[in-house]
Design a protein around this motif. Structure first.
Motif, mmCIF file in Angstrom:
data_model
loop_
_atom_site.group_PDB
_atom_site.id
_atom_site.type_symbol
_atom_site.label_atom_id
_atom_site.label_comp_id
_atom_site.label_asym_id
_atom_site.label_seq_id
_atom_site.Cartn_x
_atom_site.Cartn_y
_atom_site.Cartn_z
ATOM 1 N N TYR A 88 5.372 0.849 4.139
ATOM 2 C CA TYR A 88 4.639 1.753 3.263
ATOM 3 C C TYR A 88 4.110 2.815 4.256
ATOM 4 C CZ TYR A 88 -0.509 2.610 3.868
ATOM 5 O OH TYR A 88 -1.841 3.211 4.252
ATOM 6 N N HIS A 92 4.936 7.041 4.035
ATOM 7 C CA HIS A 92 3.920 8.189 3.918
ATOM 8 C C HIS A 92 3.750 8.993 5.149
ATOM 9 C CE1 HIS A 92 1.169 6.426 0.245
ATOM 10 N NE2 HIS A 92 2.602 6.195 0.026
ATOM 11 N N LEU A 95 6.293 11.769 4.968
ATOM 12 C CA LEU A 95 6.254 12.816 4.020
ATOM 13 C C LEU A 95 6.065 14.252 4.596
ATOM 14 C CD1 LEU A 95 3.707 10.878 1.628
ATOM 15 C CD2 LEU A 95 6.119 11.838 0.852
ATOM 16 N N MET A 98 2.965 15.297 6.300
ATOM 17 C CA MET A 98 2.432 14.544 7.518
ATOM 18 C C MET A 98 3.619 14.910 8.597
ATOM 19 S SD MET A 98 -0.008 12.249 6.250
ATOM 20 C CE MET A 98 0.448 10.407 6.117
ATOM 21 N N VAL A 120 5.458 8.760 -2.327
ATOM 22 C CA VAL A 120 3.914 8.310 -2.444
ATOM 23 C C VAL A 120 3.652 6.878 -3.275
ATOM 24 C CG1 VAL A 120 1.762 9.056 -3.376
ATOM 25 C CG2 VAL A 120 2.965 10.652 -2.277
ATOM 26 N N ASP A 124 2.289 3.536 -1.974
ATOM 27 C CA ASP A 124 1.209 2.732 -2.541
ATOM 28 C C ASP A 124 1.435 1.441 -2.936
ATOM 29 O OD1 ASP A 124 -0.232 5.011 -2.154
ATOM 30 O OD2 ASP A 124 0.029 5.783 -4.004
ATOM 31 N N TYR B 88 -8.861 5.930 -5.048
ATOM 32 C CA TYR B 88 -7.420 6.005 -4.272
ATOM 33 C C TYR B 88 -6.598 6.612 -5.442
ATOM 34 C CZ TYR B 88 -3.173 3.433 -4.945
ATOM 35 O OH TYR B 88 -2.047 3.079 -5.168
ATOM 36 N N HIS B 92 -4.093 10.302 -5.254
ATOM 37 C CA HIS B 92 -2.766 10.476 -5.066
ATOM 38 C C HIS B 92 -2.206 10.855 -6.373
ATOM 39 C CE1 HIS B 92 -2.172 7.629 -1.604
ATOM 40 N NE2 HIS B 92 -2.800 8.350 -1.206
ATOM 41 N N CYS B 97 2.683 17.033 -5.840
ATOM 42 C CA CYS B 97 3.957 16.215 -6.011
ATOM 43 C C CYS B 97 3.833 15.335 -7.280
ATOM 44 C CB CYS B 97 4.420 15.500 -4.835
ATOM 45 S SG CYS B 97 3.633 13.903 -4.467
ATOM 46 N N MET B 98 2.519 14.973 -7.685
ATOM 47 C CA MET B 98 2.292 14.328 -8.783
ATOM 48 C C MET B 98 1.683 15.225 -10.221
ATOM 49 S SD MET B 98 2.742 11.074 -7.582
ATOM 50 C CE MET B 98 1.285 9.734 -7.623
ATOM 51 N N ALA B 117 -2.296 16.073 3.570
ATOM 52 C CA ALA B 117 -2.267 14.964 4.693
ATOM 53 C C ALA B 117 -3.631 14.000 4.553
ATOM 54 C CB ALA B 117 -2.103 15.581 5.894
ATOM 55 N N VAL B 120 -3.406 12.047 1.174
ATOM 56 C CA VAL B 120 -2.684 10.943 1.202
ATOM 57 C C VAL B 120 -3.196 9.853 2.065
ATOM 58 C CG1 VAL B 120 -0.450 10.054 2.152
ATOM 59 C CG2 VAL B 120 -0.251 12.064 0.906
ATOM 60 N N ASP B 124 -4.735 6.004 0.817
ATOM 61 C CA ASP B 124 -4.323 4.897 1.464
ATOM 62 C C ASP B 124 -5.367 4.135 2.168
ATOM 63 O OD1 ASP B 124 -1.615 5.746 1.003
ATOM 64 O OD2 ASP B 124 -1.274 6.718 3.079
ATOM 65 N N GLN B 127 -7.419 2.373 -0.577
ATOM 66 C CA GLN B 127 -6.816 0.919 -1.068
ATOM 67 C C GLN B 127 -6.903 0.004 -0.169
ATOM 68 O OE1 GLN B 127 -2.901 -1.089 -2.993
ATOM 69 N NE2 GLN B 127 -2.585 1.123 -2.151
ATOM 70 N N VAL B 161 0.446 1.357 -10.548
ATOM 71 C CA VAL B 161 1.483 2.574 -10.018
ATOM 72 C C VAL B 161 2.867 2.293 -10.736
ATOM 73 C CG1 VAL B 161 3.088 2.797 -7.943
ATOM 74 C CG2 VAL B 161 0.649 2.164 -7.502
#
Lengths: 300, 300
Positions: A88, A92, A95, A98, A120, A124, B88, B92, B97-98, B117, B120, B124, B127, B161
């Motif tokens: 994971y 990420h 990306l 990043m 992503v 996750d 979280y 995201h 991109c979502m 960044a 993301v 993360d 979570q 997810v």
């Protein structure tokens, strides 16, 4: 159980290469079982991201468990968990927002092979899967809860994610990082998961974690120095990811701060330190000692 | 402990509004404590993302715990965990991109307020924090391990997810989804965490989870239908996020498939179903019944 009063190991020692290869197989089987029946792009990307790595973290879990008399089948979900969590973090980190990498383990990164949304989500879901695997390992509930707690701390803002944030901040910082700052950053970014992996077997057995924590700390730092050496000396075809990135970005690394020779010598003395930390385990820990020597001699 | 043989509740029932407000305070204090001393952008973004929500999931955890005789202080880390996990998912989901959203809870989304960044990484780390909080709650190890396992399953590729992945895939699917498909999608995307929250108190107590699972399932679906109604009828200033997005995108929703009146009537019958599922708990569960009525009457 004290580290000095070991149970007989569940199986005999094998060579490091054989144990590493075996660990990769065990982890892959566990992950495939965990994702059986899921055939969407996210599940496929999750498995893809777990393939092709060295499997060092999963190996450390299995080997630490073996040292404490725990069978492979009891430790396997925990080994798969740390590889899922590591995968994971790679998805990420790669990306566009990043590190923006196209290549990982010799193949297109997940967002290049699929798209950013899938990357992503696959990252996750791999993090969730890691905790699911630890929570349902065939271990006493107390051990599972402790493994979850320490893994979450190693992965979170005080651990790996915090290290990655520092690494990104360093790119736009007015001055390059000092050696102390890089050491602290890497202890979080890559060290925390390696140390957790090394100590997991002792945690499963409710044993003293101090020797394996010391081993893991030294191993993690040696691993990162070796990574910097590879970035400087390797080529992308062999290493399986872009190289010379740090120098091109003007980033301070162990190599840029210490020089090649001193960096190599520092890595070697950390390997010795890692091996010494295992004294209590005697010859049973020889495979872990081989692993420590491997991380500084690897070519990828 | 059987659900029929309840311990006396730790504190008396309060009105739903008071209990919801109290839950928000408890969760916020817990999250601030967990992140104390961390002052980088990622930690600040984590807290920012947890602010300003309704706090329904944390409330469900605390209220379910109270029903089973567990004190607020024992359940508080678990309530904070589910709000961290929910936050979280929002960070995201809002990424370019979502769903590419600029507004959340009436404020800029995390990637607009900071950058992608940071968004993301904050997601993360939230979570990880969720699992850390559950793993160190003052509860028996067996309860903590079960809560971690079920939370990881609810959050992962077979749960939240996976639902989000289906939702994204639906945008480019040749035909709009059917009612059954949307129901299945939403059961994973939003339902899984709501159901987990509702049942957490029974899990903490080692009690029968069936009544609270049934309550949570009905509540989660009612919640999503109400969300679709808000998207159709609300304005962004009141709702605190962009509205009319689904219709503009030509996406099938409960409202587009059922029509406004039938959707409203379906939500109301689900609320009744949720209330009925609590029969065993008697008047002690009145605050949860109020919560069910709230989700279909809310204006944001």
């Amino acid at each position: 159980m004290e580290a000095g009063a070991l149970q007989p190991a569940a199986v005999g020692t094998m060579s490091f290469e054989a144990a590493l290869s075996r660990a990769r197989d065990v982890v892959e089987a566990e992950l495939r079982r965990a994702l059986a029946g899921e055939d969407g792009p996210v599940a496929r990307a999750m498995l893809y991201a777990c393939e092709g790595g060295k499997g060092l973290r999963g190996f450390l879990v299995l080997e630490g468990a073996r040292l404490h008399g725990l069978s492979e089948s009891r430790a396997a979900p925990v080994a798969a968990a740390i590889e899922a969590l590591h995968a994971y973090s790679l998805i990420h980190d790669d990306l566009p927002c990043m590190d923006d990498d196209d290549l990982r383990r010799g193949r297109p990164t997940v967002h290049r092979q699929w798209d950013e949304a899938t990357a992503v989500l696959a990252g996750d879901a791999l993090q969730s899967l890691a905790f699911e695997l630890v929570a349902r390992a065939p271990l006493p509930p107390e051990a599972r809860a402790t493994l979850v707690l320490t893994l979450a701390q190693a992965a979170g803002v005080r651990g790996m994610v915090g290290g990655q944030a520092l690494d990104i901040a360093a790119e736009t910082a007015p001055a390059p990082l000092t050696l102390d700052q890089i050491t602290a950053l890497q202890a979080r970014k890559t060290g925390a998961l390696i140390t957790w992996s090394a100590a997991a077997g002792a945690r499963m057995a409710g044993a003293d974690t101090a020797p394996l924590l010391a081993y893991g700390d030294a191993l993690g730092l040696a691993f990162q120095i070796a990574d910097d050496l590879l970035d400087m000396e390797g080529d992308a075809a062999t290493v399986g990811k872009a190289t010379h990135k740090d120098a091109a970005a003007g980033k301070a690394t162990f190599v840029s701060l210490l020089g090649l020779d001193a960096a190599r010598s520092r890595a070697n003395s950390l390997v010795q330190q890692a091996c010494d930390a295992l004294a209590l385990y005697g010859a049973e820990a020889d495979t872990l000692r081989e692993a420590a020597r491997f991380v500084t001699s690897r070519r990828k």
